[in-house]
Design a protein around this motif. Sequence first.
Motif, PDB file in Angstrom:
ATOM      1  N   LYS A   1       1.860 -13.593  -7.420  1.00  0.00           N
ATOM      2  CA  LYS A   1       3.204 -13.940  -6.938  1.00  0.00           C
ATOM      3  C   LYS A   1       3.350 -13.640  -5.456  1.00  0.00           C
ATOM      4  O   LYS A   1       4.451 -13.605  -4.921  1.00  0.00           O
ATOM      5  N   ASP A   2       2.218 -13.421  -4.804  1.00  0.00           N
ATOM      6  CA  ASP A   2       2.199 -13.295  -3.347  1.00  0.00           C
ATOM      7  C   ASP A   2       3.067 -12.146  -2.834  1.00  0.00           C
ATOM      8  O   ASP A   2       3.688 -12.252  -1.786  1.00  0.00           O
ATOM      9  N   CYS A   3       3.112 -11.054  -3.578  1.00  0.00           N
ATOM     10  CA  CYS A   3       3.926  -9.907  -3.146  1.00  0.00           C
ATOM     11  C   CYS A   3       3.230  -9.149  -2.011  1.00  0.00           C
ATOM     12  O   CYS A   3       3.849  -8.400  -1.278  1.00  0.00           O
ATOM     13  N   GLN A   4       1.911  -9.333  -1.900  1.00  0.00           N
ATOM     14  CA  GLN A   4       1.088  -8.731  -0.840  1.00  0.00           C
ATOM     15  C   GLN A   4       1.000  -7.211  -0.895  1.00  0.00           C
ATOM     16  O   GLN A   4       0.641  -6.561   0.085  1.00  0.00           O
ATOM     17  N   ILE A   5       1.336  -6.642  -2.042  1.00  0.00           N
ATOM     18  CA  ILE A   5       1.208  -5.195  -2.235  1.00  0.00           C
ATOM     19  C   ILE A   5      -0.257  -4.790  -2.090  1.00  0.00           C
ATOM     20  O   ILE A   5      -0.577  -3.772  -1.477  1.00  0.00           O
ATOM     21  N   CYS A   6      -1.154  -5.630  -2.626  1.00  0.00           N
ATOM     22  CA  CYS A   6      -2.587  -5.316  -2.552  1.00  0.00           C
ATOM     23  C   CYS A   6      -3.056  -5.299  -1.107  1.00  0.00           C
ATOM     24  O   CYS A   6      -3.831  -4.429  -0.704  1.00  0.00           O
ATOM     25  N   ILE A   7      -2.573  -6.231  -0.313  1.00  0.00           N
ATOM     26  CA  ILE A   7      -2.972  -6.313   1.101  1.00  0.00           C
ATOM     27  C   ILE A   7      -2.540  -5.044   1.828  1.00  0.00           C
ATOM     28  O   ILE A   7      -3.307  -4.448   2.582  1.00  0.00           O
ATOM     29  N   LYS A   8      -1.303  -4.610   1.558  1.00  0.00           N
ATOM     30  CA  LYS A   8      -0.779  -3.413   2.222  1.00  0.00           C
ATOM     31  C   LYS A   8      -1.462  -2.146   1.739  1.00  0.00           C
ATOM     32  O   LYS A   8      -1.539  -1.154   2.466  1.00  0.00           O
ATOM     33  N   ALA A   9      -1.965  -2.155   0.504  1.00  0.00           N
ATOM     34  CA  ALA A   9      -2.569  -0.949  -0.072  1.00  0.00           C
ATOM     35  C   ALA A   9      -3.993  -0.713   0.424  1.00  0.00           C
ATOM     36  O   ALA A   9      -4.505   0.395   0.353  1.00  0.00           O
ATOM     37  N   CYS A  10      -4.638  -1.737   0.954  1.00  0.00           N
ATOM     38  CA  CYS A  10      -6.035  -1.586   1.360  1.00  0.00           C
ATOM     39  C   CYS A  10      -6.137  -0.675   2.587  1.00  0.00           C
ATOM     40  O   CYS A  10      -5.549  -0.966   3.620  1.00  0.00           O
ATOM     41  N   PRO A  11      -6.886   0.424   2.476  1.00  0.00           N
ATOM     42  CA  PRO A  11      -6.987   1.366   3.578  1.00  0.00           C
ATOM     43  C   PRO A  11      -7.768   0.818   4.776  1.00  0.00           C
ATOM     44  O   PRO A  11      -7.644   1.351   5.878  1.00  0.00           O
ATOM     45  N   VAL A  12      -8.552  -0.216   4.566  1.00  0.00           N
ATOM     46  CA  VAL A  12      -9.364  -0.743   5.677  1.00  0.00           C
ATOM     47  C   VAL A  12      -9.015  -2.197   6.026  1.00  0.00           C
ATOM     48  O   VAL A  12      -9.769  -2.887   6.699  1.00  0.00           O
ATOM     49  N   ARG A  13      -7.877  -2.652   5.553  1.00  0.00           N
ATOM     50  CA  ARG A  13      -7.385  -4.018   5.852  1.00  0.00           C
ATOM     51  C   ARG A  13      -8.433  -5.091   5.565  1.00  0.00           C
ATOM     52  O   ARG A  13      -8.721  -5.938   6.416  1.00  0.00           O
ATOM     53  N   ALA A  14      -8.991  -5.018   4.390  1.00  0.00           N
ATOM     54  CA  ALA A  14     -10.049  -5.969   4.045  1.00  0.00           C
ATOM     55  C   ALA A  14      -9.528  -7.189   3.285  1.00  0.00           C
ATOM     56  O   ALA A  14     -10.295  -8.086   2.976  1.00  0.00           O
TER      57      ALA A  14
END
Length: 55
Positions: free
Chosen positions: A37-50
């Motif tokens: 659903k494109d919430c982008q929580i996973c993107i923000k959670a990545c410690p190395v912006r991968a």
Amino acid sequence: MKVKEWCMYCGECAGVCPRGLIEVREINLIFDEDGCKDCQICIKACPVRALEKEE
Ligand code: SF4
Ligand code: SF4
């Protein structure tokens, strides 16, 4: 979702997806893009912006 080559497969992103759509399989990240659903929580959670959203 685009995964950068410096991903450490730590599983942080998989742990935060509210829909459980990310699976860490050894040196691969499997995304169930259909349910995203494109919430982008996973993107923000990545410690190395991968993680990067695929256009
Ligand atoms: S949080 Fe970042 S480094 Fe960790 S598995 Fe996900 S994309 Fe890879
Ligand atoms: S954007 Fe949100 S729903 Fe989509 S994979 Fe990431 S955490 Fe899950």
